[in-house]
Design an enzyme around this catalytic site. Sequence first.
Site, PDB file in Angstrom:
ATOM      1  N   ARG A   1       0.831  -1.219   0.000  1.00  0.00           N
ATOM      2  CA  ARG A   1       0.000   0.000   0.000  1.00  0.00           C
ATOM      3  C   ARG A   1       0.861   1.263   0.000  1.00  0.00           C
ATOM      4  O   ARG A   1       0.552   2.253   0.678  1.00  0.00           O
ATOM      5  CB  ARG A   1      -0.942   0.032   1.216  1.00  0.00           C
TER       6      ARG A   1
ATOM      7  N   SER B   1     -10.840  -0.607   2.804  1.00  0.00           N
ATOM      8  CA  SER B   1     -10.089  -0.752   4.060  1.00  0.00           C
ATOM      9  C   SER B   1      -9.712   0.623   4.606  1.00  0.00           C
ATOM     10  O   SER B   1      -9.111   1.419   3.887  1.00  0.00           O
ATOM     11  CB  SER B   1      -8.780  -1.506   3.820  1.00  0.00           C
TER      12      SER B   1
ATOM     13  N   GLU C   1      -5.380   4.182   6.141  1.00  0.00           N
ATOM     14  CA  GLU C   1      -5.004   4.016   4.735  1.00  0.00           C
ATOM     15  C   GLU C   1      -5.424   5.166   3.817  1.00  0.00           C
ATOM     16  O   GLU C   1      -4.606   5.630   3.034  1.00  0.00           O
ATOM     17  CB  GLU C   1      -5.549   2.704   4.183  1.00  0.00           C
TER      18      GLU C   1
HETATM   19  N1  EPU Z   1     -11.264 -10.909   9.471  1.00  0.00           N
HETATM   20  C1  EPU Z   1     -12.056 -11.044  10.583  1.00  0.00           C
HETATM   21  N2  EPU Z   1     -13.008 -10.106  10.823  1.00  0.00           N
HETATM   22  C2  EPU Z   1     -13.205  -9.053   9.988  1.00  0.00           C
HETATM   23  C3  EPU Z   1     -12.399  -8.909   8.851  1.00  0.00           C
HETATM   24  C4  EPU Z   1     -11.419  -9.872   8.604  1.00  0.00           C
HETATM   25  O1  EPU Z   1     -11.908 -11.980  11.365  1.00  0.00           O
HETATM   26  O2  EPU Z   1     -14.096  -8.240  10.267  1.00  0.00           O
HETATM   27  C5  EPU Z   1     -10.279 -11.947   9.191  1.00  0.00           C
HETATM   28  C6  EPU Z   1     -10.806 -12.856   8.072  1.00  0.00           C
HETATM   29  O3  EPU Z   1     -11.529 -13.907   8.578  1.00  0.00           O
HETATM   30  C7  EPU Z   1      -9.556 -13.295   7.374  1.00  0.00           C
HETATM   31  C8  EPU Z   1      -8.570 -12.172   7.631  1.00  0.00           C
HETATM   32  O4  EPU Z   1      -9.102 -11.370   8.670  1.00  0.00           O
HETATM   33  O5  EPU Z   1      -9.057 -14.458   7.971  1.00  0.00           O
HETATM   34  C9  EPU Z   1      -8.269 -11.385   6.387  1.00  0.00           C
HETATM   35  O6  EPU Z   1      -9.461 -10.821   5.845  1.00  0.00           O
HETATM   36  P1  EPU Z   1      -9.570 -10.473   4.263  1.00  0.00           P
HETATM   37  O7  EPU Z   1      -9.293 -11.671   3.428  1.00  0.00           O
HETATM   38  O8  EPU Z   1     -10.854  -9.764   4.070  1.00  0.00           O
HETATM   39  O9  EPU Z   1      -8.333  -9.518   3.984  1.00  0.00           O
HETATM   40  P2  EPU Z   1      -7.786  -8.227   4.747  1.00  0.00           P
HETATM   41  O10 EPU Z   1      -6.372  -8.481   5.097  1.00  0.00           O
HETATM   42  O11 EPU Z   1      -8.713  -7.817   5.821  1.00  0.00           O
HETATM   43  C10 EPU Z   1      -6.829  -7.092   2.588  1.00  0.00           C
HETATM   44  C11 EPU Z   1      -6.934  -5.793   1.871  1.00  0.00           C
HETATM   45  C12 EPU Z   1      -8.255  -5.722   1.097  1.00  0.00           C
HETATM   46  C13 EPU Z   1      -8.281  -6.865   0.095  1.00  0.00           C
HETATM   47  C14 EPU Z   1      -8.151  -8.188   0.873  1.00  0.00           C
HETATM   48  C15 EPU Z   1      -8.044  -9.385  -0.039  1.00  0.00           C
HETATM   49  C16 EPU Z   1      -5.633  -4.259   3.238  1.00  0.00           C
HETATM   50  C17 EPU Z   1      -5.639  -3.094   4.145  1.00  0.00           C
HETATM   51  N3  EPU Z   1      -6.835  -4.674   2.813  1.00  0.00           N
HETATM   52  O12 EPU Z   1      -7.865  -7.125   3.564  1.00  0.00           O
HETATM   53  O13 EPU Z   1      -8.275  -4.499   0.372  1.00  0.00           O
HETATM   54  O14 EPU Z   1      -9.483  -6.864  -0.654  1.00  0.00           O
HETATM   55  O15 EPU Z   1      -6.920  -8.162   1.659  1.00  0.00           O
HETATM   56  O16 EPU Z   1      -6.787  -9.404  -0.645  1.00  0.00           O
HETATM   57  O17 EPU Z   1      -4.560  -4.771   2.912  1.00  0.00           O
HETATM   58  C18 EPU Z   1      -9.111  -2.248   0.211  1.00  0.00           C
HETATM   59  O18 EPU Z   1      -7.945  -1.889   0.097  1.00  0.00           O
HETATM   60  O19 EPU Z   1     -10.046  -1.431   0.217  1.00  0.00           O
HETATM   61  C19 EPU Z   1      -9.404  -3.664   0.391  1.00  0.00           C
HETATM   62  C20 EPU Z   1     -10.632  -4.103   0.588  1.00  0.00           C
END
Ligand code: EPU
Length: 352
Positions: A169, A244, A340
């Site tokens: 990012r 995010s 972010e």
């Molecule tokens: N999780 C929870 N509770 C929540 C949210 C997430 O327990 O409310 C857990 C999920 O169960 C999962 C883990 O956290 O095991 C990761 O969740 P997710 O796959 O949604 O990915 P993230 O790390 O939360 C990042 C990016 C997203 C992108 C996803 C998929 C960042 C800041 N965000 O989210 O990007 O879509 O990975 O690659 O790196 C964005 O930038 O707007 C965005 C949505």
Amino acid sequence: MELQHSISLKPYNTLSLDVKAAYFVRVNCIADLRAARQFCQDKHCPWLLLGGGSNLVLTQDFDGLVMFMAMDQVFWPAEKSLDRISKNFIVSVQAGYEWDLLVEESIMRGASGLENLSLIPGQVGAAPIQNIGAYGVELKHCLGGVQVFDFDTGEEFELSSADCEFGYRDSVFKRHQCWIITQVRLLLSRDTEPKVSYGIIEDTITSQLGKPAISASPQQVRDAVIHIRRSKLPDPKKIPNVGSFFKNPMVSNGQKQALAQQWPGLVTYAVDPKKHKLAAGWLIDQLGWKGFRQGEVGVHEYQALVLVCSGSATGKEVLDLAKRIKADVAVKFGVTLEIEPRLFDNRGEFYL
Ligand code: EPU
């Protein structure tokens, strides 16, 4: 250039924040950028370039010129110029083109590389700034170069992918705010293996297709990504948000181990042998914020990393909620969350 006065920016930011720009202009070509630069120099006023407005929080009326990036041509390779032996497919796209339209069209033309980045809101020119990434792919994996207009000096130049200093990012554009991206060159392919190692992608494709994910076509990967995003993330056209709101924080091996002992189920991603990212959404979720509402703002009910607004919220309300969440995570986990989206007041960008 056609200058407008006192324009509401509500339709130009996905949080739907109703602040005004003292001056507003649509940028259709480089000559418009040059005229806008002259205007700001003559008036000694600040400027702000808006793309899709999907990664910013506007906290006050803006006392300067807001430029809306409307340069939106795409230069697809001519069919006959496509080398039958080489798999390369190079496309140049002006900054104002809608990102997801580009992803859709590239797949229709037989090019792969962007399918994991489907449905990300915003314009092409914004993609390199935060090195957009999702489901195992980051923009840096397919970026060839970027054309830049320096709003301070008026110079135009090209940066290679290495010059962009991409990180998680992050890019050089966060450190050179006067650099305006006008065009992006993407290196796609006509024949690559799909990138399906991200758990939920693999699971979704396997269960939807009933065959190994590795055999999925780019369109099938796109369909899976769209399905996952729609089930987890709010559509900014219906529920104002900027995706995010926090980055996933980076911690050392020692910190990760200490936290995992205290918090069984902690979600982490290894970055290198010494560093790990923590899933910020998981941290926030554990503290009970998911689905929280206060006045016009809240936390999304399915993804705790996303703050949502009613459509009549103020930027201050959004930031106040973000600060409360940040403070809670710091106290309970000893981890600092970084916001972010970019934050703007009446004169320009600021940081918390
Ligand atoms: N999780 C929870 N509770 C929540 C949210 C997430 O327990 O409310 C857990 C999920 O169960 C999962 C883990 O956290 O095991 C990761 O969740 P997710 O796959 O949604 O990915 P993230 O790390 O939360 C990042 C990016 C997203 C992108 C996803 C998929 C960042 C800041 N965000 O989210 O990007 O879509 O990975 O690659 O790196 C964005 O930038 O707007 C965005 C949505």
